[in-house]
Enzyme design. Structure first.
Site, PDB file in Angstrom:
ATOM      1  N   PRO A  90      40.061 -31.080  85.945  1.00 38.70           N
ATOM      2  CA  PRO A  90      40.791 -30.361  85.182  1.00 38.70           C
ATOM      3  C   PRO A  90      40.015 -29.693  84.172  1.00 38.70           C
ATOM      4  O   PRO A  90      40.583 -28.822  83.233  1.00 38.70           O
ATOM      5  CB  PRO A  90      41.336 -31.450  84.188  1.00 38.70           C
ATOM      6  CG  PRO A  90      40.347 -32.854  84.573  1.00 38.70           C
ATOM      7  CD  PRO A  90      39.881 -32.361  86.291  1.00 38.70           C
ATOM      8  N   GLU A 117      37.159 -41.868  86.838  1.00 36.54           N
ATOM      9  CA  GLU A 117      36.801 -41.274  85.600  1.00 36.54           C
ATOM     10  C   GLU A 117      36.368 -39.744  85.920  1.00 36.54           C
ATOM     11  O   GLU A 117      36.178 -38.887  85.137  1.00 36.54           O
ATOM     12  CB  GLU A 117      35.780 -41.959  84.766  1.00 36.54           C
ATOM     13  CG  GLU A 117      36.248 -42.842  83.727  1.00 36.54           C
ATOM     14  CD  GLU A 117      37.310 -42.301  82.910  1.00 36.54           C
ATOM     15  OE1 GLU A 117      37.236 -41.224  82.347  1.00 36.54           O
ATOM     16  OE2 GLU A 117      38.271 -43.091  82.877  1.00 36.54           O
ATOM     17  N   ARG A 155      48.962 -18.820 102.642  1.00 37.24           N
ATOM     18  CA  ARG A 155      50.034 -18.027 102.759  1.00 37.24           C
ATOM     19  C   ARG A 155      49.716 -16.533 102.696  1.00 37.24           C
ATOM     20  O   ARG A 155      50.270 -15.617 103.048  1.00 37.24           O
ATOM     21  CB  ARG A 155      51.186 -18.316 101.899  1.00 37.24           C
ATOM     22  CG  ARG A 155      51.040 -18.470 100.619  1.00 37.24           C
ATOM     23  CD  ARG A 155      52.095 -19.018  99.712  1.00 37.24           C
ATOM     24  NE  ARG A 155      52.854 -17.813  99.602  1.00 37.24           N
ATOM     25  CZ  ARG A 155      54.214 -17.920 100.166  1.00 37.24           C
ATOM     26  NH1 ARG A 155      54.732 -18.566 100.870  1.00 37.24           N
ATOM     27  NH2 ARG A 155      54.959 -16.453  99.953  1.00 37.24           N
ATOM     28  N   ASP A 170      56.122 -11.364  96.218  1.00 38.20           N
ATOM     29  CA  ASP A 170      56.310 -12.839  95.558  1.00 38.20           C
ATOM     30  C   ASP A 170      55.554 -12.423  94.045  1.00 38.20           C
ATOM     31  O   ASP A 170      55.041 -11.461  93.677  1.00 38.20           O
ATOM     32  CB  ASP A 170      55.122 -13.817  95.972  1.00 38.20           C
ATOM     33  CG  ASP A 170      55.646 -14.352  97.374  1.00 38.20           C
ATOM     34  OD1 ASP A 170      56.999 -14.386  97.368  1.00 38.20           O
ATOM     35  OD2 ASP A 170      54.827 -14.991  98.096  1.00 38.20           O
TER      36      ASP A 170
HETATM   37  N1  SAM Z   1      37.777 -37.755  83.079  1.00 39.40           N
HETATM   38  C1  SAM Z   1      38.080 -36.581  83.696  1.00 39.40           C
HETATM   39  C2  SAM Z   1      38.427 -35.689  82.725  1.00 39.40           C
HETATM   40  O1  SAM Z   1      39.065 -35.846  81.439  1.00 39.40           O
HETATM   41  O2  SAM Z   1      37.963 -34.467  82.817  1.00 39.40           O
HETATM   42  C3  SAM Z   1      39.506 -36.573  84.635  1.00 39.40           C
HETATM   43  C4  SAM Z   1      39.246 -37.281  85.914  1.00 39.40           C
HETATM   44  S1  SAM Z   1      40.636 -37.318  86.889  1.00 39.40           S
HETATM   45  C5  SAM Z   1      41.316 -38.749  86.328  1.00 39.40           C
HETATM   46  C6  SAM Z   1      39.979 -37.642  88.325  1.00 39.40           C
HETATM   47  C7  SAM Z   1      40.061 -36.625  89.490  1.00 39.40           C
HETATM   48  O3  SAM Z   1      41.185 -35.892  89.392  1.00 39.40           O
HETATM   49  C8  SAM Z   1      39.143 -35.488  88.782  1.00 39.40           C
HETATM   50  O4  SAM Z   1      37.693 -35.786  89.266  1.00 39.40           O
HETATM   51  C9  SAM Z   1      39.649 -34.057  89.637  1.00 39.40           C
HETATM   52  O5  SAM Z   1      38.906 -34.120  90.969  1.00 39.40           O
HETATM   53  C10 SAM Z   1      41.080 -34.646  89.937  1.00 39.40           C
HETATM   54  N2  SAM Z   1      41.568 -33.935  88.958  1.00 39.40           N
HETATM   55  C11 SAM Z   1      42.550 -34.314  87.869  1.00 39.40           C
HETATM   56  N3  SAM Z   1      43.288 -33.237  87.269  1.00 39.40           N
HETATM   57  C12 SAM Z   1      43.066 -32.014  87.998  1.00 39.40           C
HETATM   58  C13 SAM Z   1      43.306 -31.018  87.598  1.00 39.40           C
HETATM   59  N4  SAM Z   1      44.054 -30.475  86.572  1.00 39.40           N
HETATM   60  N5  SAM Z   1      42.924 -29.844  88.507  1.00 39.40           N
HETATM   61  C14 SAM Z   1      42.253 -30.023  89.620  1.00 39.40           C
HETATM   62  N6  SAM Z   1      41.554 -31.557  89.883  1.00 39.40           N
HETATM   63  C15 SAM Z   1      42.072 -32.319  88.922  1.00 39.40           C
END
Ligand code: SAM
Length: 263
Positions: A90, A117, A155, A170
């Site tokens: 994220p 986490e 795509r 698109d």
């Molecule tokens: N503690 C982290 C933070 O707050 O940045 C979030 C960890 S999340 C619960 C677990 C995993 O989900 C991440 O390591 C990532 O690979 C994936 N993930 C969660 N949200 C994401 C997003 N918006 N885009 C891409 N991957 C995401």
């Protein structure tokens, strides 16, 4: 093109790989997806890939060693190749259509799916070449994000989307990749199909007229209008021609509130 996906849940991907466009891309030889179970790269008999965070706190963190080993194994057949190693996170750069286009030009891409986490920071700093986010919200794992990346890229691979769909028209458009026409960068215009009258909801007359030039102008106007109403910030980055600017002006004028007699 090949995606190598590193995950603790390879089964998560079975259905998306066996449906629709992604299946078609694999069958047509444009796309290959290799799933790598992170636990295969653990070194203990419990196949442990996570541990408690240093400094305390809740949750578990993916250990660096299994991830480094997984990526090294993936790259071992072509160690000199510059393969993007993308950590889904994220905190990454936002996956927008230009990023999708950029990825669609790559021959091979590694996607690392985190969980819990997250992932030991040394992976982001020393193993990944990029971090990608699919939006400003937090998922439980990177698998959904990896699926989004793969489907949006698939795509755009030449020959995957046939005439029954259109990539050029698109929303968000294209910059003319793979010999296709460049798109407009606007949101897509509205689409309708039979019946022309459904429960009193009718289709715009112009679409039934057979006048191709009128239809083209109507579609452009509606695409501009939708973009202006729903995502006005997109317009700022576009190179609009004279006709577009005039249409946009008309749209804005038509939406001005009509003053009451008293006002
Ligand atoms: N503690 C982290 C933070 O707050 O940045 C979030 C960890 S999340 C619960 C677990 C995993 O989900 C991440 O390591 C990532 O690979 C994936 N993930 C969660 N949200 C994401 C997003 N918006 N885009 C891409 N991957 C995401």
């Amino acid at each position: 093109m090949q995606f190598d996906v590193v995950t603790i849940f390879p089964d998560f991907f079975r259905s998306i790989l066996e449906c629709g466009l992604v299946k078609r891309a694999q069958a047509g030889g444009q796309l290959r997806v290799a799933l790598h179970d992170l636990r295969d790269f653990a070194e203990d008999r419990h196949r442990t890939v996570d541990d408690r965070p240093f400094g305390g706190g809740p949750g578990m963190v993916f250990k660096p060693r299994p991830l480094f080993r997984a990526v090294e194994a993936i790259k071992s057949d072509e160690p000199e190749a510059a393969i993007p190693i993308i950590l889904l996170s994220p905190q990454g750069r936002l996956l927008r259509q230009p990023v999708v286009e950029e990825l669609s030009r790559r021959r091979r891409v590694v996607l690392i799916c985190g969980r819990y986490e997250g992932v030991d920071e040394r992976v982001a700093e020393n193993l990944a070449t990029d971090e990608l986010s699919i939006g400003d919200y937090v998922l439980s794992g990177g698998e959904v994000a990896a699926a989004v990346v793969m489907e949006s890229v698939a795509r755009l691979l030449p020959g995957v989307v046939g005439n029954e769909e259109s990539v050029e028209q698109d929303s968000f458009g294209l910059d003319g990749i793979s010999g296709r026409e460049a798109g407009s960068g606007l949101l897509d215009c509205p689409h309708y199909t039979r019946p022309a009258d459904f429960r009193g909801m009718t289709v715009p007359e112009v679409l039934l007229s057979g006048d191709h030039e009128e239809v083209r102008r109507w579609r452009r106007r509606r695409a501009l209008e939708k973009t202006w109403r729903k995502r006005p910030e997109l317009l700022a980055g576009l190179d609009l021609n004279k006709e577009d600017l005039r249409l946009l002006d008309e749209i804005k004028q038509a939406s001005l509130p009509v003053l009451s007699r008293e006002g």
